[in-house]
Design a protein around this motif. Structure first.
Motif, PDB file in Angstrom:
ATOM      1  N   LYS A  62       1.028  -1.132  -0.098  1.00  0.00           N
ATOM      2  CA  LYS A  62       0.008  -0.002   0.074  1.00  0.00           C
ATOM      3  C   LYS A  62       0.893   1.336   0.028  1.00  0.00           C
ATOM      4  CE  LYS A  62      -3.349   2.608   2.716  1.00  0.00           C
ATOM      5  NZ  LYS A  62      -4.172   2.585   4.351  1.00  0.00           N
ATOM      6  N   PHE A  63       1.988   1.280   0.792  1.00  0.00           N
ATOM      7  CA  PHE A  63       2.875   2.509   0.888  1.00  0.00           C
ATOM      8  C   PHE A  63       4.017   2.612  -0.010  1.00  0.00           C
ATOM      9  CE2 PHE A  63       0.644   2.063   4.694  1.00  0.00           C
ATOM     10  CZ  PHE A  63      -0.110   3.481   4.984  1.00  0.00           C
TER      11      PHE A  63
ATOM     12  N   SER B   6       7.941  11.645   6.379  1.00  0.00           N
ATOM     13  CA  SER B   6       7.023  11.962   5.354  1.00  0.00           C
ATOM     14  C   SER B   6       5.434  11.616   5.733  1.00  0.00           C
ATOM     15  CB  SER B   6       7.376  11.742   3.891  1.00  0.00           C
ATOM     16  OG  SER B   6       7.200  10.309   3.695  1.00  0.00           O
TER      17      SER B   6
ATOM     18  N   ASP C 264       3.349   9.658   4.101  1.00  0.00           N
ATOM     19  CA  ASP C 264       2.975   8.421   3.986  1.00  0.00           C
ATOM     20  C   ASP C 264       4.104   7.491   4.807  1.00  0.00           C
ATOM     21  OD1 ASP C 264       5.324   9.431   2.513  1.00  0.00           O
ATOM     22  OD2 ASP C 264       4.941   7.959   0.839  1.00  0.00           O
ATOM     23  N   TYR C 265       5.123   7.618   4.974  1.00  0.00           N
ATOM     24  CA  TYR C 265       6.008   6.852   6.008  1.00  0.00           C
ATOM     25  C   TYR C 265       5.526   7.028   7.404  1.00  0.00           C
ATOM     26  CZ  TYR C 265       9.505   5.253   2.511  1.00  0.00           C
ATOM     27  OH  TYR C 265      10.132   4.397   1.727  1.00  0.00           O
TER      28      TYR C 265
ATOM     29  N   GLU D 198       2.327   7.317   8.205  1.00  0.00           N
ATOM     30  CA  GLU D 198       1.141   6.369   8.202  1.00  0.00           C
ATOM     31  C   GLU D 198       1.699   4.907   8.222  1.00  0.00           C
ATOM     32  OE1 GLU D 198      -3.028   5.736   5.748  1.00  0.00           O
ATOM     33  OE2 GLU D 198      -1.719   7.382   5.200  1.00  0.00           O
ATOM     34  N   PHE D 199       2.526   4.643   7.503  1.00  0.00           N
ATOM     35  CA  PHE D 199       3.039   3.401   7.293  1.00  0.00           C
ATOM     36  C   PHE D 199       3.718   2.858   8.758  1.00  0.00           C
ATOM     37  CE2 PHE D 199       7.076   0.988   7.060  1.00  0.00           C
ATOM     38  CZ  PHE D 199       6.838  -0.345   6.438  1.00  0.00           C
TER      39      PHE D 199
END
Length: 408
Positions: A244-245, A279, A281-282, A284-285
């Motif tokens: 997903k990421f 970042s 996205d990371y 959230e990862f």
């Protein structure tokens, strides 16, 4: 990628916070030919302490004493040291300060990981109406418990610098997905009452704080796979998170890849204006991986029997020690029971002689020049001594004491 972007605010001589950061509660001896910085001296002092040595026999997550490849508390500490060093070096921060904070951040951790911490927290809540949390206990060990021998073979306290002590108590890795900035004010660290109450005083402390979280997630997954904690459906769920990421070079669960990607992303995105950060996205990862670990690993039903065992072992030790209390006659009572429980009674008697004002004239305590922190005429002070003593134990030592208590 910009390099050394935090150099201007690193804790070196000339920084406006530097003198406060190297301040110690008490002065320590100086060698005329010493080539080390104040922070590297702290690193060495912690490295040579018993509390650090004992981390190799303390559980991180999984109690797997017969498996050489499962992460221990000491390995975790060294991961944090490595990750924080890489980040601090790239950003231009003081790597010797991050090393000292990292090596000391878990020296007050209880035996048996967070399950042991919960037992001690329940005990202190019941007896002292206070909370046991390992970050504050690590500072307590740094300030009062750990000692080093002098050249005359006397034992003295570590007396670490303020910046290292601050980084230790503020290290809690359970940070939300928001940038980290250091606070501006130097405070009395003893007044902190809960984990994560305040950010660290230095950028270096912020780096260790996020490094703690980066360090354990991937390693815990590796251990869970090795111990077959995760089934195929859960492994598929984990792989879907990475897909997903779009985590590069990550087609199989691998701690080194997780570390590399998170470290480089953090270095790319951190700045003086935006703070120490990943970042979006990371970030959230990492939160997704953490949620996965809590759902599928940390509360796995296979850990249930271990949790019951930890409660039995530590509560039995605590109850036995409580039964020995007799105000100023406690030491004599321990001596009287030493034939029945030789290891427990002798080791705890030595603890009381070293740290209580009641026995400062005892012949066994002549070499101890450390600060005396208990007066066991007060039962609450005795409870504190019990908690410090038990929290200092390794897993095997606690089990050895427990087995001694079972024998007739």
């Amino acid at each position: 990628m910009e390099n050394m972007k935090f150099k201007e605010f690193a804790i070196f001589e000339g920084n406006s916070k530097y003198n406060e950061c190297i301040n110690r509660n008490e002065s320590i001896y100086k060698r005329t030919n010493d080539i080390r910085s104040e922070f590297y001296r702290d690193y060495n002092r912690i490295l040579h302490s018993n509390a650090y040595r004992r981390l190799k026999h303390k559980t991180q997550v999984f109690f797997a004493t017969n498996n050489d490849h499962i992460c221990t508390r000491m390995e975790h500490v060294n991961h944090v040291l490595s990750v924080s060093y890489s980040i601090a070096k790239y950003l231009g921060l003081n790597t010797e300060l991050t090393m000292a904070i990292s090596i000391g951040h878990d020296i007050g951790h209880a035996p048996f990981g967070h399950d042991g911490e919960r037992v001690l927290n329940n005990f202190t809540n019941d007896k002292l109406k206070t909370r046991f949390w390992h970050e504050k206990n690590s500072l307590r060990f740094a300030d009062f418990i750990e000692t080093l021998p002098t050249q005359t073979d006397e034992e003295i306290n570590l007396n670490l610098t303020y910046a290292v002590r601050d980084g230790i108590i503020c290290h809690c890795g359970e940070v939300k997905s928001k940038p980290l900035f250091p606070r501006n004010d130097k405070i009395d660290l003893d007044l902190m009452s809960k984990p994560g109450q305040l950010p660290p005083y230095t950028w270096e402390g912020c780096v260790v704080k996020i490094s703690d979280k980066i360090s354990y997630l991937g390693r815990d997954i590796e251990d869970a796979l090795r111990l077959k904690i995760l089934n195929q459906s859960q492994i598929n769920e984990l792989n879907n998170i990475t897909k997903k990421f779009n985590i590069p070079n990550f087609d199989k669960i691998n701690n080194t890849v997780i570390l590399h990607n998170l470290i480089t992303n953090l270095c790319e995105n951190s700045s003086l204006e935006n703070g120490i950060m990943l970042s979006p996205d990371y970030s959230e990862f990492m939160d997704s991986i953490k949620t996965f670990c809590y759902k599928n690993i940390y509360y796995h039903n296979r850990l249930g029997n271990f949790q019951k065992y930890v409660e039995l072992v530590l509560n039995t030790i605590l109850e036995t020690l409580e039964s020995m209390y007799d105000k100023d006659n406690t030491l004599q009572r321990l001596v009287e029971h030493s034939e029945i429980y030789p290891l427990l009674c002798d080791s705890f008697a030595k603890w009381l002689i070293k740290y209580t004002s009641n026995y400062k004239d005892n012949p066994r305590g002549k070499k101890y020049k450390n600060r005396k922190i208990y007066n066991i005429s007060n039962k609450d002070e005795y409870y504190k001594a019990m908690v410090d003593y038990v929290s200092s134990m390794t897993d095997p030592f606690a089990i050895k004491i427990f087995n001694e208590l079972l024998q007739f």
